[in-house]
Write a protein that holds these residues in place. Sequence first.
Motif, PDB file in Angstrom:
ATOM      1  N   LEU A  12       0.716  -1.077   0.103  1.00 27.75           N
ATOM      2  CA  LEU A  12       0.072  -0.111   0.054  1.00 27.75           C
ATOM      3  C   LEU A  12       0.806   1.402   0.029  1.00 27.75           C
ATOM      4  O   LEU A  12       0.392   2.220  -0.504  1.00 27.75           O
ATOM      5  CB  LEU A  12      -1.004  -0.030   1.164  1.00 27.75           C
ATOM      6  N   ALA A  16       0.193   4.782  -2.259  1.00 26.59           N
ATOM      7  CA  ALA A  16      -0.052   5.897  -1.844  1.00 26.59           C
ATOM      8  C   ALA A  16       0.860   7.227  -2.265  1.00 26.59           C
ATOM      9  O   ALA A  16       0.412   8.111  -2.249  1.00 26.59           O
ATOM     10  CB  ALA A  16      -0.083   5.854  -0.318  1.00 26.59           C
ATOM     11  N   ALA A  19      -0.319   7.985  -5.692  1.00 33.61           N
ATOM     12  CA  ALA A  19      -1.954   8.370  -5.699  1.00 33.61           C
ATOM     13  C   ALA A  19      -2.026   9.967  -5.373  1.00 33.61           C
ATOM     14  O   ALA A  19      -1.131  10.600  -4.747  1.00 33.61           O
ATOM     15  CB  ALA A  19      -2.712   7.906  -4.195  1.00 33.61           C
ATOM     16  N   THR A  37       1.126  14.608  -6.232  1.00 33.74           N
ATOM     17  CA  THR A  37       1.370  13.038  -5.404  1.00 33.74           C
ATOM     18  C   THR A  37       2.573  13.132  -4.724  1.00 33.74           C
ATOM     19  O   THR A  37       3.413  14.242  -4.799  1.00 33.74           O
ATOM     20  CB  THR A  37       1.530  12.043  -6.366  1.00 33.74           C
ATOM     21  N   TRP A 120      -7.985  11.176  -2.524  1.00 31.70           N
ATOM     22  CA  TRP A 120      -7.795   9.979  -2.228  1.00 31.70           C
ATOM     23  C   TRP A 120      -6.723   9.646  -1.487  1.00 31.70           C
ATOM     24  O   TRP A 120      -6.446   9.037  -0.541  1.00 31.70           O
ATOM     25  CB  TRP A 120      -8.631   9.066  -2.435  1.00 31.70           C
ATOM     26  N   GLY A 121      -5.901   9.756  -1.932  1.00 29.37           N
ATOM     27  CA  GLY A 121      -4.115   9.722  -1.885  1.00 29.37           C
ATOM     28  C   GLY A 121      -3.750  10.007  -0.416  1.00 29.37           C
ATOM     29  O   GLY A 121      -3.000   9.562   0.052  1.00 29.37           O
ATOM     30  N   TYR A 123      -5.598  10.533   2.333  1.00 21.69           N
ATOM     31  CA  TYR A 123      -6.062   9.640   3.090  1.00 21.69           C
ATOM     32  C   TYR A 123      -5.495   8.285   3.194  1.00 21.69           C
ATOM     33  O   TYR A 123      -5.280   7.765   4.259  1.00 21.69           O
ATOM     34  CB  TYR A 123      -7.865   9.589   2.832  1.00 21.69           C
ATOM     35  N   LEU A 124      -5.335   7.869   2.105  1.00 23.96           N
ATOM     36  CA  LEU A 124      -4.544   6.539   2.167  1.00 23.96           C
ATOM     37  C   LEU A 124      -3.023   6.498   2.802  1.00 23.96           C
ATOM     38  O   LEU A 124      -2.786   5.778   3.538  1.00 23.96           O
ATOM     39  CB  LEU A 124      -4.381   5.982   0.639  1.00 23.96           C
ATOM     40  N   PHE A 125      -2.421   7.540   2.319  1.00 27.29           N
ATOM     41  CA  PHE A 125      -1.063   7.845   2.660  1.00 27.29           C
ATOM     42  C   PHE A 125      -1.060   8.042   4.443  1.00 27.29           C
ATOM     43  O   PHE A 125      -0.573   7.298   5.384  1.00 27.29           O
ATOM     44  CB  PHE A 125      -0.231   8.936   2.228  1.00 27.29           C
ATOM     45  N   SER A 126      -2.020   8.925   4.722  1.00 32.99           N
ATOM     46  CA  SER A 126      -2.390   9.028   6.058  1.00 32.99           C
ATOM     47  C   SER A 126      -2.591   7.826   7.132  1.00 32.99           C
ATOM     48  O   SER A 126      -2.173   7.342   7.920  1.00 32.99           O
ATOM     49  CB  SER A 126      -3.276  10.041   6.475  1.00 32.99           C
ATOM     50  N   ALA A 127      -3.404   6.830   6.505  1.00 36.42           N
ATOM     51  CA  ALA A 127      -3.930   5.524   7.065  1.00 36.42           C
ATOM     52  C   ALA A 127      -2.694   4.651   7.047  1.00 36.42           C
ATOM     53  O   ALA A 127      -2.619   3.837   8.058  1.00 36.42           O
ATOM     54  CB  ALA A 127      -5.266   4.961   6.197  1.00 36.42           C
ATOM     55  N   CYS A 128      -2.156   4.716   6.044  1.00 34.27           N
ATOM     56  CA  CYS A 128      -0.686   3.870   5.873  1.00 34.27           C
ATOM     57  C   CYS A 128      -0.041   4.224   7.218  1.00 34.27           C
ATOM     58  O   CYS A 128       0.738   3.243   7.932  1.00 34.27           O
ATOM     59  CB  CYS A 128       0.066   3.888   4.616  1.00 34.27           C
TER      60      CYS A 128
END
Length: 149
Positions: A12, A16, A19, A37, A120-121, A123-128
Amino acid sequence: MLRLVNLSLIVLFPVAWFAPLMRAGLNLPLFGTNEITVVSGLQTLWKTDVFLALAVTFLALFAPYLKTIGLALVHFDLLSPRLLPTLHLLGKLAMADIFLIALYITVIKGVGIGRIETAWGLYLFSACILATLAVGMLTERKILAKTNA
């Protein structure tokens, strides 16, 4: 379960990095594009400020990925659990990158140069990043429980 979550982060994180983090209503002066990005931001930084590019490259790419790989090695008993505090520090350093991105968005919105929206990237990066912190803390607890039992 921790192994599976951590191994999924190895896949992931690169997603990210490529993204879209944010989109602008007009081309951003520094980046010359309307979509940013992690990788495109780093490419621009390498052209304008090498020292900042080194810092952000370490915070955005190396720190979280090294922590994830280190945790995987601990999970498979290939790395000593004594290195968990160091891995935890790497996770904290990776959070600094999220702060830099949030600061950039705030500055652009505050200046009123145009319209900017998160993508959305981000949020994905933060979630990772948050997931690596959680996996690290849960791994520490699990190892402490084993040693105290």
